[in-house]
Motif scaffolding. Structure first.
Motif, PDB file in Angstrom:
ATOM      1  N   TYR A  30     -60.604  22.901   9.120  1.00 55.41           N
ATOM      2  CA  TYR A  30     -59.740  22.981  10.303  1.00 55.41           C
ATOM      3  C   TYR A  30     -60.533  22.804  11.591  1.00 55.41           C
ATOM      4  O   TYR A  30     -60.093  22.129  12.531  1.00 55.41           O
ATOM      5  CB  TYR A  30     -58.996  24.315  10.325  1.00 55.41           C
ATOM      6  N   ARG A  31     -61.724  23.378  11.654  1.00 54.57           N
ATOM      7  CA  ARG A  31     -62.510  23.302  12.887  1.00 54.57           C
ATOM      8  C   ARG A  31     -62.982  21.892  13.193  1.00 54.57           C
ATOM      9  O   ARG A  31     -63.291  21.571  14.350  1.00 54.57           O
ATOM     10  CB  ARG A  31     -63.711  24.242  12.801  1.00 54.57           C
ATOM     11  N   SER A  32     -63.024  21.025  12.197  1.00 50.30           N
ATOM     12  CA  SER A  32     -63.486  19.655  12.412  1.00 50.30           C
ATOM     13  C   SER A  32     -62.381  18.729  12.929  1.00 50.30           C
ATOM     14  O   SER A  32     -62.655  17.572  13.263  1.00 50.30           O
ATOM     15  CB  SER A  32     -64.050  19.089  11.102  1.00 50.30           C
ATOM     16  N   ARG A  33     -61.146  19.233  13.000  1.00 44.41           N
ATOM     17  CA  ARG A  33     -60.048  18.405  13.479  1.00 44.41           C
ATOM     18  C   ARG A  33     -60.227  18.084  14.970  1.00 44.41           C
ATOM     19  O   ARG A  33     -60.687  18.926  15.746  1.00 44.41           O
ATOM     20  CB  ARG A  33     -58.712  19.127  13.274  1.00 44.41           C
ATOM     21  N   PRO A  34     -59.869  16.864  15.387  1.00 41.98           N
ATOM     22  CA  PRO A  34     -60.043  16.495  16.803  1.00 41.98           C
ATOM     23  C   PRO A  34     -59.209  17.336  17.766  1.00 41.98           C
ATOM     24  O   PRO A  34     -59.595  17.522  18.917  1.00 41.98           O
ATOM     25  CB  PRO A  34     -59.616  15.021  16.842  1.00 41.98           C
ATOM     26  N   ASP A  35     -58.067  17.840  17.304  1.00 46.14           N
ATOM     27  CA  ASP A  35     -57.207  18.645  18.171  1.00 46.14           C
ATOM     28  C   ASP A  35     -57.375  20.137  17.908  1.00 46.14           C
ATOM     29  O   ASP A  35     -56.500  20.939  18.228  1.00 46.14           O
ATOM     30  CB  ASP A  35     -55.740  18.251  17.971  1.00 46.14           C
ATOM     31  N   TRP A  36     -58.546  20.517  17.342  1.00 49.23           N
ATOM     32  CA  TRP A  36     -58.730  21.905  16.912  1.00 49.23           C
ATOM     33  C   TRP A  36     -58.570  22.894  18.056  1.00 49.23           C
ATOM     34  O   TRP A  36     -57.858  23.885  17.918  1.00 49.23           O
ATOM     35  CB  TRP A  36     -60.109  22.101  16.278  1.00 49.23           C
ATOM     36  N   ARG A  37     -59.201  22.653  19.182  1.00 46.85           N
ATOM     37  CA  ARG A  37     -59.173  23.631  20.264  1.00 46.85           C
ATOM     38  C   ARG A  37     -57.751  23.859  20.772  1.00 46.85           C
ATOM     39  O   ARG A  37     -57.335  24.997  20.977  1.00 46.85           O
ATOM     40  CB  ARG A  37     -60.080  23.175  21.408  1.00 46.85           C
ATOM     41  N   GLU A  38     -56.997  22.806  20.932  1.00 46.12           N
ATOM     42  CA  GLU A  38     -55.611  22.931  21.379  1.00 46.12           C
ATOM     43  C   GLU A  38     -54.782  23.707  20.364  1.00 46.12           C
ATOM     44  O   GLU A  38     -53.989  24.590  20.721  1.00 46.12           O
ATOM     45  CB  GLU A  38     -55.011  21.541  21.589  1.00 46.12           C
ATOM     46  N   THR A  39     -54.976  23.378  19.073  1.00 49.50           N
ATOM     47  CA  THR A  39     -54.232  24.059  18.015  1.00 49.50           C
ATOM     48  C   THR A  39     -54.609  25.536  17.943  1.00 49.50           C
ATOM     49  O   THR A  39     -53.738  26.413  17.850  1.00 49.50           O
ATOM     50  CB  THR A  39     -54.501  23.395  16.659  1.00 49.50           C
ATOM     51  N   ALA A  40     -55.904  25.837  17.999  1.00 50.30           N
ATOM     52  CA  ALA A  40     -56.364  27.209  17.891  1.00 50.30           C
ATOM     53  C   ALA A  40     -55.840  28.060  19.048  1.00 50.30           C
ATOM     54  O   ALA A  40     -55.415  29.210  18.850  1.00 50.30           O
ATOM     55  CB  ALA A  40     -57.887  27.244  17.862  1.00 50.30           C
ATOM     56  N   LYS A  41     -55.856  27.494  20.240  1.00 42.69           N
ATOM     57  CA  LYS A  41     -55.355  28.220  21.411  1.00 42.69           C
ATOM     58  C   LYS A  41     -53.876  28.534  21.248  1.00 42.69           C
ATOM     59  O   LYS A  41     -53.417  29.641  21.568  1.00 42.69           O
ATOM     60  CB  LYS A  41     -55.594  27.380  22.665  1.00 42.69           C
ATOM     61  N   ARG A  42     -53.100  27.573  20.728  1.00 40.95           N
ATOM     62  CA  ARG A  42     -51.669  27.778  20.531  1.00 40.95           C
ATOM     63  C   ARG A  42     -51.402  28.836  19.459  1.00 40.95           C
ATOM     64  O   ARG A  42     -50.507  29.675  19.611  1.00 40.95           O
ATOM     65  CB  ARG A  42     -50.989  26.468  20.137  1.00 40.95           C
ATOM     66  N   VAL A  43     -52.172  28.819  18.378  1.00 42.14           N
ATOM     67  CA  VAL A  43     -51.977  29.787  17.301  1.00 42.14           C
ATOM     68  C   VAL A  43     -52.226  31.211  17.798  1.00 42.14           C
ATOM     69  O   VAL A  43     -51.499  32.142  17.430  1.00 42.14           O
ATOM     70  CB  VAL A  43     -52.890  29.456  16.098  1.00 42.14           C
ATOM     71  N   VAL A  44     -53.224  31.400  18.633  1.00 39.52           N
ATOM     72  CA  VAL A  44     -53.484  32.732  19.197  1.00 39.52           C
ATOM     73  C   VAL A  44     -52.305  33.175  20.060  1.00 39.52           C
ATOM     74  O   VAL A  44     -51.883  34.335  20.013  1.00 39.52           O
ATOM     75  CB  VAL A  44     -54.789  32.733  20.012  1.00 39.52           C
ATOM     76  N   ALA A  45     -51.755  32.242  20.851  1.00 33.48           N
ATOM     77  CA  ALA A  45     -50.587  32.559  21.685  1.00 33.48           C
ATOM     78  C   ALA A  45     -49.384  32.912  20.817  1.00 33.48           C
ATOM     79  O   ALA A  45     -48.610  33.820  21.145  1.00 33.48           O
ATOM     80  CB  ALA A  45     -50.258  31.386  22.604  1.00 33.48           C
ATOM     81  N   GLU A  46     -49.216  32.211  19.692  1.00 26.83           N
ATOM     82  CA  GLU A  46     -48.122  32.515  18.770  1.00 26.83           C
ATOM     83  C   GLU A  46     -48.323  33.886  18.120  1.00 26.83           C
ATOM     84  O   GLU A  46     -47.362  34.645  17.937  1.00 26.83           O
ATOM     85  CB  GLU A  46     -48.031  31.434  17.692  1.00 26.83           C
ATOM     86  N   PHE A  47     -49.571  34.197  17.782  1.00 21.65           N
ATOM     87  CA  PHE A  47     -49.854  35.496  17.174  1.00 21.65           C
ATOM     88  C   PHE A  47     -49.571  36.629  18.162  1.00 21.65           C
ATOM     89  O   PHE A  47     -48.956  37.632  17.806  1.00 21.65           O
ATOM     90  CB  PHE A  47     -51.316  35.554  16.718  1.00 21.65           C
ATOM     91  N   ARG A  48     -49.982  36.457  19.408  1.00 20.65           N
ATOM     92  CA  ARG A  48     -49.735  37.498  20.409  1.00 20.65           C
ATOM     93  C   ARG A  48     -48.238  37.693  20.620  1.00 20.65           C
ATOM     94  O   ARG A  48     -47.772  38.816  20.786  1.00 20.65           O
ATOM     95  CB  ARG A  48     -50.422  37.143  21.727  1.00 20.65           C
ATOM     96  N   TRP A  49     -47.469  36.596  20.609  1.00 18.08           N
ATOM     97  CA  TRP A  49     -46.010  36.707  20.733  1.00 18.08           C
ATOM     98  C   TRP A  49     -45.426  37.426  19.524  1.00 18.08           C
ATOM     99  O   TRP A  49     -44.552  38.289  19.660  1.00 18.08           O
ATOM    100  CB  TRP A  49     -45.391  35.321  20.862  1.00 18.08           C
ATOM    101  N   SER A  50     -45.920  37.096  18.329  1.00 18.33           N
ATOM    102  CA  SER A  50     -45.370  37.651  17.095  1.00 18.33           C
ATOM    103  C   SER A  50     -45.587  39.150  16.999  1.00 18.33           C
ATOM    104  O   SER A  50     -44.729  39.884  16.495  1.00 18.33           O
ATOM    105  CB  SER A  50     -45.994  36.955  15.882  1.00 18.33           C
ATOM    106  N   VAL A  51     -46.732  39.644  17.474  1.00 15.71           N
ATOM    107  CA  VAL A  51     -47.061  41.072  17.308  1.00 15.71           C
ATOM    108  C   VAL A  51     -46.838  41.859  18.596  1.00 15.71           C
ATOM    109  O   VAL A  51     -47.346  42.985  18.729  1.00 15.71           O
ATOM    110  CB  VAL A  51     -48.529  41.256  16.826  1.00 15.71           C
ATOM    111  N   GLY A  52     -46.074  41.308  19.518  1.00 14.64           N
ATOM    112  CA  GLY A  52     -45.874  41.963  20.808  1.00 14.64           C
ATOM    113  C   GLY A  52     -45.394  43.394  20.693  1.00 14.64           C
ATOM    114  O   GLY A  52     -45.867  44.288  21.408  1.00 14.64           O
ATOM    115  N   LYS A  53     -44.435  43.656  19.775  1.00 15.55           N
ATOM    116  CA  LYS A  53     -43.883  45.000  19.627  1.00 15.55           C
ATOM    117  C   LYS A  53     -44.846  45.941  18.911  1.00 15.55           C
ATOM    118  O   LYS A  53     -44.663  47.154  18.923  1.00 15.55           O
ATOM    119  CB  LYS A  53     -42.556  44.953  18.861  1.00 15.55           C
TER     120      LYS A  53
END
Length: 283
Positions: free
Chosen positions: A177-200
């Motif tokens: 996954y880290r070798s993907r060209p769009d890795w940084r964009e994807t990783a940043k989005r996944v962290v944002a999704e995780f923070r939204w998911s566990v907000g409560k």
């Protein structure tokens, strides 16, 4: 004066929540069979389920107080009382969590929506019915099940240690996954999704433990976590996969929420032609 409409709206929301709590308690009370209780072994009764005074006695409150609760009055039961109520009314984990939320309280960790079991029907759908790559993730972003198509086209999770079967782990520590060209964009989005998911549940021990582990495993995760970005986990997007057998492939990945397990997410990846990538990415 500007705060007056907001105050009225909040009061209405509180009233609606109390009324919903009252109706929920009535329906759960009516569902309990007295014969199932060690307190009441009565053979002939006109009232279905338990009576108010019986629930009050078993939870250690006065009949008047419990009656006010079922009338939607402006009272706020303690977490300890709600815990006792959940046992008396024989609530399952999801119902107990719902009870706490209606009462304006944070559910205890053991009763929160962390039921990571995959219902049988959903398991059959993913593994036997769907003919495209699909997987089920829990609220903790753990991979719970996946089908053969997911294994062949996306990644073989059978070789991943069980404690690492987590979407965050794969994104931040897996070299594929880290070798993907769009890795940084994807990783940043996944962290944002995780923070939204566990907000409560942001203060829950399991969230703190997972965030701490990921901070230690990846400086990029620590960087993205500090941004406090939020993004819904349910949006569809184009996903690019590549392996030795099939080469580069494009999929439209969508998340679905199963009605019988709303804390789970079903990820379905539908193959798309390269010429559709630009259009789908901008929709």
């Amino acid at each position: 004066m500007a705060d007056e409409p907001r105050k009225k709206s909040t009061q209405k929301d509180d009233r609606d929540r109390r009324e919903e709590l009252a109706e929920f308690l009535k329906t759960r009370r009516a569902r309990v069979k007295p014969s199932e209780s060690e307190y009441f072994q009565l053979s002939r009764r006109r009232t279905p389920g338990l009576r108010r005074e019986e629930v009050a006695e078993m939870t250690g409150v006065s009949s008047s107080w419990y009656t006010w609760l079922e009338q939607g009055r402006e009272i706020r039961p303690s977490p300890e009382l709600l815990n006792r109520l959940s046992k008396v009314l024989r609530l399952n984990a999801s119902e107990t969590s719902h009870l706490f939320h209606l009462a304006g309280r944070t559910p205890p960790e053991s009763f929160d929506v962390n039921q990571e079991e995959v219902p049988k029907a959903l398991r059959l759908l993913v593994t036997e019915v769907l003919q495209v790559p699909a997987s089920v993730m829990g609220e903790r972003f753990d991979f719970l099940i996946w089908n053969r198509q997911f294994k062949d086209h996306i990644i073989d999770l059978e070789n991943v240690p069980r404690e690492r079967l987590n979407w965050l782990d794969l994104i931040f520590t897996n070299e594929t996954y880290r070798s993907r060209p769009d890795w940084r964009e994807t990783a940043k989005r996944v962290v944002a999704e995780f923070r939204w998911s566990v907000g409560k549940q942001i203060g829950s021990p399991w969230v703190k433990q997972l965030v701490s582990r990921m901070r230690n495993a990846s400086p990029e995760f620590a960087e993205f976590w500090e941004l406090h970005d939020i993004q819904e986990r349910n949006s569809s997007r184009v996903f690019e996969a590549q392996n030795e057998k099939f080469g580069k492939q494009l999929f439209l990945r969508s998340f679905y929420i199963p009605a019988e397990a709303e804390n789970l997410r079903v990820a379905i990846l539908i193959p798309i032609a390269p010429e559709k990538k630009k259009k789908l990415s901008t929709d």
